[in-house]
Write a protein that holds these residues in place. Structure first.
Motif, mmCIF file in Angstrom:
data_model
loop_
_atom_site.group_PDB
_atom_site.id
_atom_site.type_symbol
_atom_site.label_atom_id
_atom_site.label_comp_id
_atom_site.label_asym_id
_atom_site.label_seq_id
_atom_site.Cartn_x
_atom_site.Cartn_y
_atom_site.Cartn_z
ATOM 1 N N GLN A 273 0.822 -1.204 0.000
ATOM 2 C CA GLN A 273 0.000 0.000 0.000
ATOM 3 C C GLN A 273 0.855 1.252 0.000
ATOM 4 O OE1 GLN A 273 -2.190 -1.253 3.493
ATOM 5 N NE2 GLN A 273 -4.085 -1.136 2.295
ATOM 6 N N LEU A 274 0.215 2.320 -0.462
ATOM 7 C CA LEU A 274 0.875 3.611 -0.500
ATOM 8 C C LEU A 274 -0.035 4.607 0.214
ATOM 9 C CD1 LEU A 274 3.466 4.697 -1.970
ATOM 10 C CD2 LEU A 274 1.913 5.559 -3.731
ATOM 11 N N ALA A 275 0.524 5.366 1.151
ATOM 12 C CA ALA A 275 -0.215 6.468 1.759
ATOM 13 C C ALA A 275 0.352 7.751 1.181
ATOM 14 C CB ALA A 275 -0.058 6.453 3.279
ATOM 15 N N TYR A 276 -0.505 8.714 0.939
ATOM 16 C CA TYR A 276 -0.029 10.000 0.435
ATOM 17 C C TYR A 276 -1.062 11.082 0.733
ATOM 18 C CZ TYR A 276 -2.862 8.503 -3.621
ATOM 19 O OH TYR A 276 -3.869 8.055 -4.436
ATOM 20 N N ILE A 277 -0.719 12.312 0.373
ATOM 21 C CA ILE A 277 -1.627 13.437 0.601
ATOM 22 C C ILE A 277 -2.242 13.841 -0.730
ATOM 23 C CG2 ILE A 277 -1.793 15.865 1.313
ATOM 24 C CD1 ILE A 277 -1.267 13.962 3.657
ATOM 25 N N VAL B 150 -5.321 12.523 3.930
ATOM 26 C CA VAL B 150 -4.522 11.304 3.790
ATOM 27 C C VAL B 150 -5.290 10.270 2.968
ATOM 28 C CG1 VAL B 150 -3.350 9.419 5.002
ATOM 29 C CG2 VAL B 150 -3.431 11.710 6.033
ATOM 30 N N ILE B 151 -4.622 9.752 1.939
ATOM 31 C CA ILE B 151 -5.202 8.737 1.062
ATOM 32 C C ILE B 151 -4.408 7.449 1.220
ATOM 33 C CG2 ILE B 151 -5.656 8.122 -1.358
ATOM 34 C CD1 ILE B 151 -7.220 10.556 -0.578
ATOM 35 N N GLU C 106 -0.597 16.521 6.374
ATOM 36 C CA GLU C 106 0.721 16.448 5.732
ATOM 37 C C GLU C 106 1.462 15.211 6.230
ATOM 38 O OE1 GLU C 106 1.626 21.294 5.664
ATOM 39 O OE2 GLU C 106 3.066 19.951 6.571
ATOM 40 N N SER C 107 2.480 14.817 5.478
ATOM 41 C CA SER C 107 3.514 13.875 5.925
ATOM 42 C C SER C 107 3.021 12.564 6.529
ATOM 43 C CB SER C 107 4.413 14.551 6.976
ATOM 44 O OG SER C 107 4.828 15.795 6.550
ATOM 45 N N PRO C 108 2.272 11.748 5.787
ATOM 46 C CA PRO C 108 1.864 10.459 6.352
ATOM 47 C C PRO C 108 3.049 9.509 6.499
ATOM 48 C CG PRO C 108 1.248 10.578 4.042
ATOM 49 C CD PRO C 108 1.813 11.936 4.401
ATOM 50 N N THR C 109 3.015 8.680 7.536
ATOM 51 C CA THR C 109 4.086 7.715 7.783
ATOM 52 C C THR C 109 3.490 6.489 8.467
ATOM 53 O OG1 THR C 109 6.122 7.361 9.092
ATOM 54 C CG2 THR C 109 4.668 9.093 9.849
ATOM 55 N N PHE C 110 3.855 5.298 7.996
ATOM 56 C CA PHE C 110 3.270 4.065 8.517
ATOM 57 C C PHE C 110 3.908 3.631 9.834
ATOM 58 C CE2 PHE C 110 1.775 3.515 4.182
ATOM 59 C CZ PHE C 110 0.578 2.819 4.342
ATOM 60 N N PRO D 245 5.335 0.626 12.155
ATOM 61 C CA PRO D 245 6.122 -0.530 11.687
ATOM 62 C C PRO D 245 5.279 -1.766 11.391
ATOM 63 C CG PRO D 245 7.214 0.534 13.535
ATOM 64 C CD PRO D 245 5.874 1.198 13.404
ATOM 65 N N ASN D 246 4.082 -1.870 11.948
ATOM 66 C CA ASN D 246 3.245 -3.037 11.629
ATOM 67 C C ASN D 246 2.221 -2.742 10.529
ATOM 68 O OD1 ASN D 246 1.262 -1.526 12.859
ATOM 69 N ND2 ASN D 246 0.811 -3.006 14.484
ATOM 70 N N GLY D 247 2.257 -1.540 9.980
ATOM 71 C CA GLY D 247 1.394 -1.207 8.853
ATOM 72 C C GLY D 247 -0.063 -0.973 9.186
ATOM 73 N N LYS D 248 -0.427 -0.987 10.472
ATOM 74 C CA LYS D 248 -1.839 -0.883 10.845
ATOM 75 C C LYS D 248 -2.295 0.545 11.118
ATOM 76 C CE LYS D 248 -3.041 -5.238 10.877
ATOM 77 N NZ LYS D 248 -4.083 -5.720 9.963
ATOM 78 N N LEU D 249 -1.345 1.425 11.388
ATOM 79 C CA LEU D 249 -1.671 2.809 11.726
ATOM 80 C C LEU D 249 -0.844 3.738 10.843
ATOM 81 C CD1 LEU D 249 -1.501 2.930 15.643
ATOM 82 C CD2 LEU D 249 -3.507 3.511 14.290
ATOM 83 N N ILE D 250 -1.389 4.915 10.605
ATOM 84 C CA ILE D 250 -0.643 5.946 9.893
ATOM 85 C C ILE D 250 -0.591 7.180 10.777
ATOM 86 C CG2 ILE D 250 -0.684 7.513 7.906
ATOM 87 C CD1 ILE D 250 -1.991 5.150 6.346
#
Lengths: 404, 210
Positions: A321-325, A334-335, A354-358, A360-365
């Motif tokens: 998956q990709l998170a972005y603005i 956040v998308i 701004e600035s989404p970041t996952f 380490p377990n990919g469940k939260l941004i």
């Protein structure tokens, strides 16, 4: 010292949440604040995976033998957390915790820890991780760290804090802007952009001893550091040749290799976790969109197509998956995009994200947004249903990144 | 364990900053970043000051006057220094009547081309640089505050790069120019009206000896 407050806002249905009875631990007078289950409860709620059952007015067992399962079954609990704290010296505690299956009446996990008062919160996060891992089957992230930039008056502070925003520690302080912090994969170093030399320069700083090195200080602007997954190189944006272009460099500043060329903006590189691809923002098509290319450059493919402003890509830890603005109707939100199907979902309901970041377990941004005119950090679960805000009085936070 | 490392790291981190003189350094340089009030006022109302050089530069469409103006200006500088009022003579770059005092090139929304009304200012600076071979210039691009900080850094860079390109076309050696960007990080206007955004979409011309 101001304490960060965590506001938890649950939106949407709670159909899949696990009903959990988190019973306050029996603790000695004078234990550190807050009570352990308060910290554990905030962690678990933030994950969006649990519904905490009201335990007030009911029995408060501390030992498996004391549990009256009928009481908790009536309340709908599927799991019960109980525990006790013993003082073993002036500032040393023994914490015993058990996670019980409320239906099968069996123990799912148990832990005994000796901790100092200064490890109180870390112990609570460890318990939350254990509960999360046992019941969800995914690695917990409550004992990880985040970094962000805080603006205090005219000063910029690069801070490292616990994943819940507590224990913030300043590692760089400057009267000039700081942006784009990035944890090295093993978490021991942070790359960031500092304007202290009257221009953007990329530094890498050791979290162990605070020593640092300017790794990209070429003529022009140097920015957007992104660690290769093996931690050996950084992808950066440099303007030394022509416009903002992507390069990879070694950590000693050598081995500069150019990845993109042309007159358009290419910036905000983000590696795929397997190190094969680099996602980045480019205006080569007229508006800023996210593209992908092999990590050593070459064939560029467009990844985002909806709207005329898609920026700040972040790849999920599994690379799927990709998170972005995305800007749409003047709002920046956040998308989350599935890379296989290209399906997208809007995760937030704010206007200045701004600035989404996952995690380490990919469940939260984790992302930055505005609340009451100030910059705050927020988390959102990847299903978009649970959002939290980390607010600290007097702070103006931005540029978050989630570390290991 | 974690805590211990963190406290070490903080102590070391702060010490590192002091060693590097980060705070001192930035504090002393800070003033230079913001263009002198004179310059910013002048640029905001370009064309308002009426002098032989200023009038020509300030008005849109009069492109060559700035170049002529500068050379005249330099003669005046030398003449004044003979007066003995000051040992070095006034700096034409600080003279509100000179186009050289204008340091800001403004851009339209989502635009990265130099508007005609600013061409003469760039020409004046290019001319000054060619007559002062030791002079060096930093072009500081800026962007308004909407959207990604890194993308805005790149937008600001586009605005400084285009000024750099114009100056090299006018004959200034590229080695004496450095185009950088502050993105949205150092806004001159702090509000979020359209006028504030417009004020922040600009490139500032800063001499390295100032």
């Amino acid at each position: 010292m101001s304490r960060a407050a965590l506001e938890i806002e649950v939106t949407g249905g709670a159909a899949n949440r696990i009903p959990l009875a988190l019973i306050p631990f029996q603790s000695p007078v004078g234990r550190p604040d807050p009570e352990l289950t308060e910290i554990i409860g905030q962690d678990l709620q933030r994950s969006g995976e649990f519904r905490l059952i009201d335990t007030q007015g009911s029995q408060q067992p501390h030992d498996p033998a004391q549990i009256d399962y009928r009481v908790w079954n009536e309340k709908g609990a599927e799991a019960i957390v109980i525990g006790q704290v013993f003082r073993i010296s002036a500032s040393q505690y023994e914490i015993r915790f058990r996670l019980m299956d409320a239906v099968r009446k069996t123990q799912l996990a148990g832990l005994s820890m000796n901790v100092g008062a200064d490890q109180w919160r870390a112990a609570a996060h460890k318990i939350a991780d254990t509960v999360y891992e046992k019941l969800i089957g995914v690695q917990g992230i409550f004992n990880t760290r985040i970094a962000y930039v805080n603006k205090r008056g005219r000063q910029f502070e690069l801070k490292v804090a616990d994943a819940d925003g507590q224990n913030p520690q300043t590692i760089v302080r400057s009267f000039e802007p700081l942006i784009s912090p990035a944890f090295s994969p093993e978490g021991g170093r942070i790359a960031y952009v500092s304007f202290e030399d009257k221009k953007p320069v990329v530094y890498v700083q050791s979290l162990r001893d605070g020593s640092r090195r300017a790794v990209a200080a070429f003529k022009g602007s140097n920015s957007a550091p992104a660690w290769s997954p093996d931690g050996s190189r950084l992808a950066v944006t440099l303007t030394k040749d022509q416009g903002s272009q992507l390069y990879v460099i070694n950590l000693n500043g050598g081995g500069v290799a150019r990845l993109t060329s042309g007159g358009a903006i290419d910036t905000e590189p983000a590696w795929s976790p397997d190190g094969q691809w680099i996602y980045f923002t480019s205006d080569r098509g007229g508006s800023p969109q996210i593209y992908r290319m092999p990590a050593d450059g070459g064939d560029v493919k467009r990844v985002t197509f909806d709207g005329d402003y898609n920026v700040s890509p972040a790849t999920s830890p599994d690379g799927k998956q990709l998170a972005y603005i995305q800007r749409e109707g003047g709002r920046f939100r956040v998308i989350l995009q599935d890379l296989a199907t290209s399906q997208t979902r809007v995760l937030t309901d704010s206007a200045h994200d701004e600035s989404p970041t996952f995690a380490p377990n990919g469940k939260l941004i984790l992302y930055a947004t505005l609340h009451g005119g100030r910059g705050v950090l927020g988390t959102v679960t990847v299903d978009g249903r649970t959002r939290t805000r980390l607010t600290e009085s007097g702070s103006d936070a931005r540029e978050p990144v989630w570390g290991p | 364990m974690n805590r211990f490392l963190l406290s070490l790291l903080v102590m070391a981190g702060l010490a590192g900053c002091e060693t590097l003189g980060l705070n001192d350094k930035t504090a002393s340089i800070e003033d230079r970043t913001a263009p002198p009030p004179v310059a910013s006022t002048a640029s905001a109302q370009s064309g308002a000051t009426v002098t032989p050089q200023g009038a020509a530069t300030g008005r849109p469409g009069v492109e060559t006057a700035g170049l002529g103006g500068t050379s005249v200006d330099r003669q005046i500088v030398e003449a004044k220094s003979l007066d003995g009022k000051t040992s070095a003579g006034p700096d034409p770059r600080k003279d509100p009547a000179s186009p050289l005092s204008k340091r800001s090139i403004y851009f339209d929304f989502d635009s990265f081309t130099v508007k005609d009304e600013y061409r003469s200012i760039i020409e004046a600076h290019a001319s000054y640089m060619m007559q002062n071979p030791q002079s060096r210039v930093i072009l500081q691009g800026n962007a308004d505050s909407r959207g990604s900080r890194e993308y805005n850094l790149a937008l600001g860079q586009k605005r400084s790069d285009v000024v750099r390109r114009v100056m090299t076309l006018l004959g200034v050696q590229d080695e004496r120019l450095e185009a950088i960007s502050f993105g949205e990080e150092k806004p001159r206007a702090l509000g979020d009206t359209e006028a504030d955004y417009a004020e922040n979409r600009r490139t500032d011309i800063v001499y390295s000896d100032e």
